[in-house]
Write an enzyme that holds these catalytic residues in place. Structure first.
Site, short mmCIF file in Angstrom:
data_model
loop_
_atom_site.label_atom_id
_atom_site.label_comp_id
_atom_site.label_asym_id
_atom_site.label_seq_id
_atom_site.Cartn_x
_atom_site.Cartn_y
_atom_site.Cartn_z
N LYS A 6 17.21 87.06 -53.86
CA LYS A 6 17.68 86.51 -52.59
C LYS A 6 19.08 87.04 -52.25
O LYS A 6 19.79 86.43 -51.45
CB LYS A 6 17.72 84.98 -52.65
CG LYS A 6 16.36 84.31 -52.71
CD LYS A 6 15.68 84.32 -51.36
CE LYS A 6 14.43 83.46 -51.37
NZ LYS A 6 13.80 83.41 -50.02
N LEU A 16 19.83 80.30 -45.49
CA LEU A 16 19.55 79.75 -44.16
C LEU A 16 18.25 78.97 -44.11
O LEU A 16 18.11 78.05 -43.30
CB LEU A 16 19.53 80.88 -43.13
CG LEU A 16 20.88 81.56 -42.87
CD1 LEU A 16 20.70 82.76 -41.95
CD2 LEU A 16 21.87 80.58 -42.27
N GLU A 67 33.27 83.77 -48.28
CA GLU A 67 34.02 82.53 -48.48
C GLU A 67 34.24 82.26 -49.96
O GLU A 67 35.32 81.82 -50.38
CB GLU A 67 33.27 81.36 -47.83
CG GLU A 67 33.27 81.42 -46.31
CD GLU A 67 32.52 80.26 -45.68
OE1 GLU A 67 33.16 79.44 -45.01
OE2 GLU A 67 31.29 80.19 -45.88
N GLU A 74 28.04 84.51 -38.38
CA GLU A 74 27.75 83.15 -37.90
C GLU A 74 27.51 83.11 -36.39
O GLU A 74 26.68 82.33 -35.91
CB GLU A 74 28.91 82.21 -38.28
CG GLU A 74 28.93 81.80 -39.75
CD GLU A 74 29.45 82.89 -40.67
OE1 GLU A 74 29.34 82.72 -41.89
OE2 GLU A 74 29.96 83.93 -40.18
#
Length: 261
Positions: free
Chosen positions: A26, A67, A113, A133
Site C-alpha cells: 500500500k 483514503l 507530515e 489534499e
C-alpha cells in the site's frame, strides 16, 4: 523483532532504534491501526534507545493517509483520528529522543507530515514530495499545517496543496523541508549515522533541543530569551555536562574543526 501486527518493524543498531513502516503493498499508507503501531514502536524506542530512525520498507517511505478508511469515517471520528495522529507524531517531534526519517520514493500527504515530525530528514534522490489534499477534497490532518508550514513556509505549502505540485528531493532541500540528500539506497545508512551521532550527545541537551527550541519559536523574543537562560542553566548543572566540560578543558575531548580539516 516487529511492532503491532508487524506493521512497523523494530531493530536496534547499537543505541539507535530502526522503525520500519511495513505496508509496502500500500506504499506504506497510514491507517488507524498503522498509527497505533507507530505509537507502540516510538514508545519502545524512547525507553530502549538514545535516537531513532524511521524508514519505509519497499520502494516508498509513505504515501500518506489510507483514503479507503478515511472516506468512511463519521465527522467526529475523523476529528478524533486527526487528534490521535497529532498525539503520536508529537511524541516523535517533542519526545525524549531525536528521530531521523530516511525517505525514498513517496513522501506524500501524511507521509510528509510524519517526516516533518522528525528532527532530521534524509531523502534519496528518487524521493518526491506532494500534498494532494486539494485534489482529494480534504485537508491535512496529521500536523502538516503546523510542522510542514514551519519548515517550508505557508505560501509554499499552500502552493503544493492548491496546485498538486510534486517536488523532488533537491528542490525540497532548497525549500528547507529536507536536511540531507543522498543517492538512492543510501538514506537508511546516512540516517543511522546521524542518529548514532545524536545518540552520543548529552541526554538532557537532546531533550532540551527537541522540547525547548519549538516552544521558544512560539514565544515573544523576550519570553524566548528568558526561557533560553533557564534551559541553558539547567543543562550546565547536570552531572553529564559537568563531566563533558571537564573532559574538554582537560583536553580529553576533540575541538571543533573546520569542514574537511
Amino acid at each position: 523483532m516487529s511492532g503491532t501486527d508487524d506493521l512497523v518493524t523494530y531493530e536496534m543498531r547499537g543505541d539507535v532504534a530502526l522503525l520500519g513502516l511495513n505496508r509496502p503493498e500500500k506504499r506504506n499508507a497510514i491507517s488507524d491501526r498503522f498509527v497505533e503501531a507507530i505509537h507502540d514502536a516510538v514508545t519502545r524506542a524512547s525507553s530502549e534507545a538514545k535516537a531513532g530512525v524511521i524508514h519505509g520498507h519497499g520502494t516508498h517511505f509513505c504515501a500518506g493517509l489510507d483514503l479507503s478508511e478515511h472516506s468512511e469515517k463519521p465527522l467526529f471520528e475523523a476529528v478524533k483520528g486527526s487528534r490521535r495522529w497529532h498525539a503520536v507524531f508529537d511524541a516523535i517531534e517533542r519526545g525524549t529522543i531525536p528521530f531521523v526519517s530516511a525517505i525514498s520514493g513517496a513522501a506524500v500527504g501524511g507521509g510528509f507530515e510524519l517526516a516533518a515530525a522528525t528532527a532530521i530528514r534524509v531523502a534519496e534522490t528518487n524521493a518526491f514530495f506532494a500534498l494532494p489534499e486539494g485534489q482529494r477534497g480534504i485537508f491535512v490532518g496529521g500536523g502538516g499545517s503546523v510542522r510542514i508550514a514551519r519548515l517550508i513556509g505557508p505560501a509554499r505549502m499552500g502552493d503544493m496543496m492548491l496546485t498538486g505540485r510534486v517536488l523532488d528531493a533537491v528542490t525540497m532541500e532548497a525549500w528547507g523541508g529536507v536536511s540531507y540528500v543522498v543517492e538512492t539506497g543510501e538514506a537508511v545508512d546516512r540516517a543511522v549515522e546521524l542518529a548514532d551521532r545524536m545518540a552520543g550527545n548529552a541526554e538532557f541537551t537532546n531533550y532540551a533541543i527537541l522540547n525547548a527550541l519549538p516552544r521558544i519559536a512560539d514565544m515573544s523574543s523576550e519570553d524566548g530569551l528568558f526561557t533560553e537562560s533557564m534551559v541553558a542553566s539547567l543543562a550546565t548543572m547536570t552531572p553529564e555536562a559537568k563531566q563533558r566540560l571537564k573532559d574538554f578543558l582537560e583536553k580529553r575531548a576533540a575541538k571543533v574543526e573546520a569542514p574537511g580539516g
